[in-house]
Design a protein around this motif. Structure first.
Motif, PDB file in Angstrom:
ATOM      1  N   LEU A  24       0.921  -0.880   0.277  1.00  8.61           N
ATOM      2  CA  LEU A  24      -0.189   0.154  -0.283  1.00  8.61           C
ATOM      3  C   LEU A  24       1.328   1.307   0.157  1.00  8.61           C
ATOM      4  O   LEU A  24       0.656   2.590  -0.477  1.00  8.61           O
ATOM      5  N   LEU A  25       1.798   0.957   0.702  1.00 10.80           N
ATOM      6  CA  LEU A  25       2.806   2.535   0.964  1.00 10.80           C
ATOM      7  C   LEU A  25       4.180   2.611  -0.457  1.00 10.80           C
ATOM      8  O   LEU A  25       4.029   3.627  -0.893  1.00 10.80           O
ATOM      9  N   ARG A  26       3.788   1.369  -1.451  1.00 11.25           N
ATOM     10  CA  ARG A  26       4.533   2.307  -2.834  1.00 11.25           C
ATOM     11  C   ARG A  26       3.582   2.208  -3.957  1.00 11.25           C
ATOM     12  O   ARG A  26       3.638   2.713  -4.578  1.00 11.25           O
ATOM     13  N   ARG A  27       2.207   1.608  -3.851  1.00 14.08           N
ATOM     14  CA  ARG A  27       1.531   1.708  -4.509  1.00 14.08           C
ATOM     15  C   ARG A  27      -0.412   3.050  -4.564  1.00 14.08           C
ATOM     16  O   ARG A  27       0.363   3.270  -5.608  1.00 14.08           O
ATOM     17  N   ARG A  28      -0.082   3.696  -3.185  1.00 15.10           N
ATOM     18  CA  ARG A  28      -0.830   4.717  -3.019  1.00 15.10           C
ATOM     19  C   ARG A  28      -0.565   5.594  -3.853  1.00 15.10           C
ATOM     20  O   ARG A  28       0.296   6.019  -3.347  1.00 15.10           O
ATOM     21  N   ARG A  29      -0.929   6.383  -4.633  1.00  8.99           N
ATOM     22  CA  ARG A  29      -1.043   7.738  -5.206  1.00  8.99           C
ATOM     23  C   ARG A  29      -1.752   9.323  -4.249  1.00  8.99           C
ATOM     24  O   ARG A  29      -1.438  10.438  -4.851  1.00  8.99           O
TER      25      ARG A  29
ATOM     26  N   PRO B 247       6.217   8.108   3.201  1.00  9.94           N
ATOM     27  CA  PRO B 247       5.260   9.146   1.765  1.00  9.94           C
ATOM     28  C   PRO B 247       6.627  10.060   1.558  1.00  9.94           C
ATOM     29  O   PRO B 247       7.125  10.654   2.798  1.00  9.94           O
ATOM     30  N   LEU B 248       6.051  10.612   0.696  1.00 11.80           N
ATOM     31  CA  LEU B 248       6.928  12.014   0.064  1.00 11.80           C
ATOM     32  C   LEU B 248       5.690  12.992  -0.071  1.00 11.80           C
ATOM     33  O   LEU B 248       4.201  12.379  -1.411  1.00 11.80           O
TER      34      LEU B 248
ATOM     35  N   LEU C  19       8.139  13.637  -8.920  1.00 12.40           N
ATOM     36  CA  LEU C  19       8.171  13.620 -10.526  1.00 12.40           C
ATOM     37  C   LEU C  19       7.837  12.231 -11.089  1.00 12.40           C
ATOM     38  O   LEU C  19       7.304  12.505 -12.352  1.00 12.40           O
ATOM     39  N   ALA C  20       8.260  11.219 -11.263  1.00 13.77           N
ATOM     40  CA  ALA C  20       8.108  10.206 -11.154  1.00 13.77           C
ATOM     41  C   ALA C  20       6.335   9.297 -11.346  1.00 13.77           C
ATOM     42  O   ALA C  20       6.287   8.263 -12.309  1.00 13.77           O
ATOM     43  N   ALA C  21       6.165   9.743 -10.171  1.00 12.58           N
ATOM     44  CA  ALA C  21       4.643   9.369  -9.482  1.00 12.58           C
ATOM     45  C   ALA C  21       3.616  10.175  -9.996  1.00 12.58           C
ATOM     46  O   ALA C  21       2.521   9.833 -10.848  1.00 12.58           O
ATOM     47  N   HIS C  22       3.993  11.926 -10.343  1.00  9.86           N
ATOM     48  CA  HIS C  22       2.735  12.701 -10.786  1.00  9.86           C
ATOM     49  C   HIS C  22       3.791  13.765 -12.080  1.00  9.86           C
ATOM     50  O   HIS C  22       4.101  14.709 -11.923  1.00  9.86           O
TER      51      HIS C  22
ATOM     52  N   SER D 221       6.418   8.276  -3.159  1.00 14.93           N
ATOM     53  CA  SER D 221       7.255   7.236  -2.073  1.00 14.93           C
ATOM     54  C   SER D 221       8.771   7.205  -2.363  1.00 14.93           C
ATOM     55  O   SER D 221       8.960   6.990  -3.515  1.00 14.93           O
ATOM     56  N   HIS D 222       9.403   7.338  -1.090  1.00 19.59           N
ATOM     57  CA  HIS D 222      10.677   7.683  -1.210  1.00 19.59           C
ATOM     58  C   HIS D 222      11.226   5.510  -1.286  1.00 19.59           C
ATOM     59  O   HIS D 222      10.581   5.203  -1.174  1.00 19.59           O
ATOM     60  N   PRO D 223      12.736   5.952  -1.159  1.00 21.37           N
ATOM     61  CA  PRO D 223      13.395   4.630  -1.146  1.00 21.37           C
ATOM     62  C   PRO D 223      12.727   3.815  -0.275  1.00 21.37           C
ATOM     63  O   PRO D 223      12.959   2.177  -0.766  1.00 21.37           O
TER      64      PRO D 223
END
Length: 244
Positions: free
Chosen positions: A16-21, A50-51, A110-113, A44-46
């Motif tokens: 959930l931490l890795r997939r939720r946007r 959450p970022l 930016l990779a996620a959004h 997500s940070h490595p």
């Protein structure tokens, strides 16, 4: 959500931490301490933390600048009754990026959004990470428990070499191995055929995304170096091809 012998609370929390946007961020009103909840976008940070990219004009940002204590709710967004899906609530503190942390956090966000490219450099926007102190997981009957950070965050100790090449590795993978990413998504993760792209790599796996849809591919063993990453990606591709 039904009891199964292979249920893993840490694995579900990490997923959930890795997939939720997006998630519901709770802060404390700076005048009277009343709870204030708002919807925020996430990356997500490595290590899985959450970022956030938030504006100092927003109430929630002003709140956490006065008192950094926050909580964050993430849910599975399952079809049907939302209470039937898994969800987690993190407790922690929102901390701003230091200058040396800014490039990594910016790139991961930016990779996620990608659309945030248009405003991420505005003067009122800042990147924050939620440094969590604990997590409450609700995943069905008999599956309500608390986890400490060491059970749901990824230990980055010894993985400095991998993190140094993450950006170039992601770029290379998407440029030269896009078919392999689609193979991972469809054959290993059961996703539909789509333009799946890698957006992040860490010692425990890689993140795939297509528009707002996200997937998490866990490695079969921990990876800490570029050589180990190359070997792991080949191994996972071999496994995926055998399932075709």
């Amino acid at each position: 959500m039904q009891p199964t012998p292979d249920f893993s609370a840490p694995k579900l929390a990490k997923s959930l931490l890795r997939r939720r946007r997006e998630g519901a961020l709770a802060t404390l009103m700076q005048d009277d301490g009343a709870p204030y909840c708002s919807l925020v976008n996430l990356a997500s940070h490595p290590d899985g933390s959450p970022l956030l990219l938030i504006s100092r004009l927003a109430i929630h940002t002003r709140n956490l600048l006065a008192d950094p204590r926050v909580s964050l709710m993430l849910d599975e967004r399952a079809v049907g009754d939302p209470l039937e899906g898994a969800r987690i609530m993190l407790l922690g503190r929102a901390v701003p990026a230091r200058p040396d942390e800014q490039p990594l956090w910016r790139r991961r966000y930016l990779a996620a959004h990608p659309a945030a490219e248009g405003y991420i450099d505005f003067a009122d926007f800042s990147l924050f990470k939620i440094e969590t102190s604990g997590l409450h997981l609700v995943a069905g009957f008999g599956r309500i428990l608390d986890l400490s950070p060491d059970r749901y965050l990824t230990d980055l100790t010894g993985a400095g070499a991998l993190l140094e090449v993450e950006a170039s590795a992601v770029e290379h993978i998407n440029a030269d191995h896009s078919d392999t990413m689609k193979l991972y998504a469809t054959q290993l993760l059961g996703a539909a055929e789509a333009d799946w792209r890698c957006i992040g790599i860490d010692p425990e796996g890689l993140d795939l995304q297509c528009d707002r849809a996200t997937l998490r591919l866990d490695f079969t063993s921990r990876v800490e170096t570029p050589v180990a990453l190359r070997d792991m990606l080949k191994r996972m591709a071999d496994i995926a091809r055998k399932t075709e």
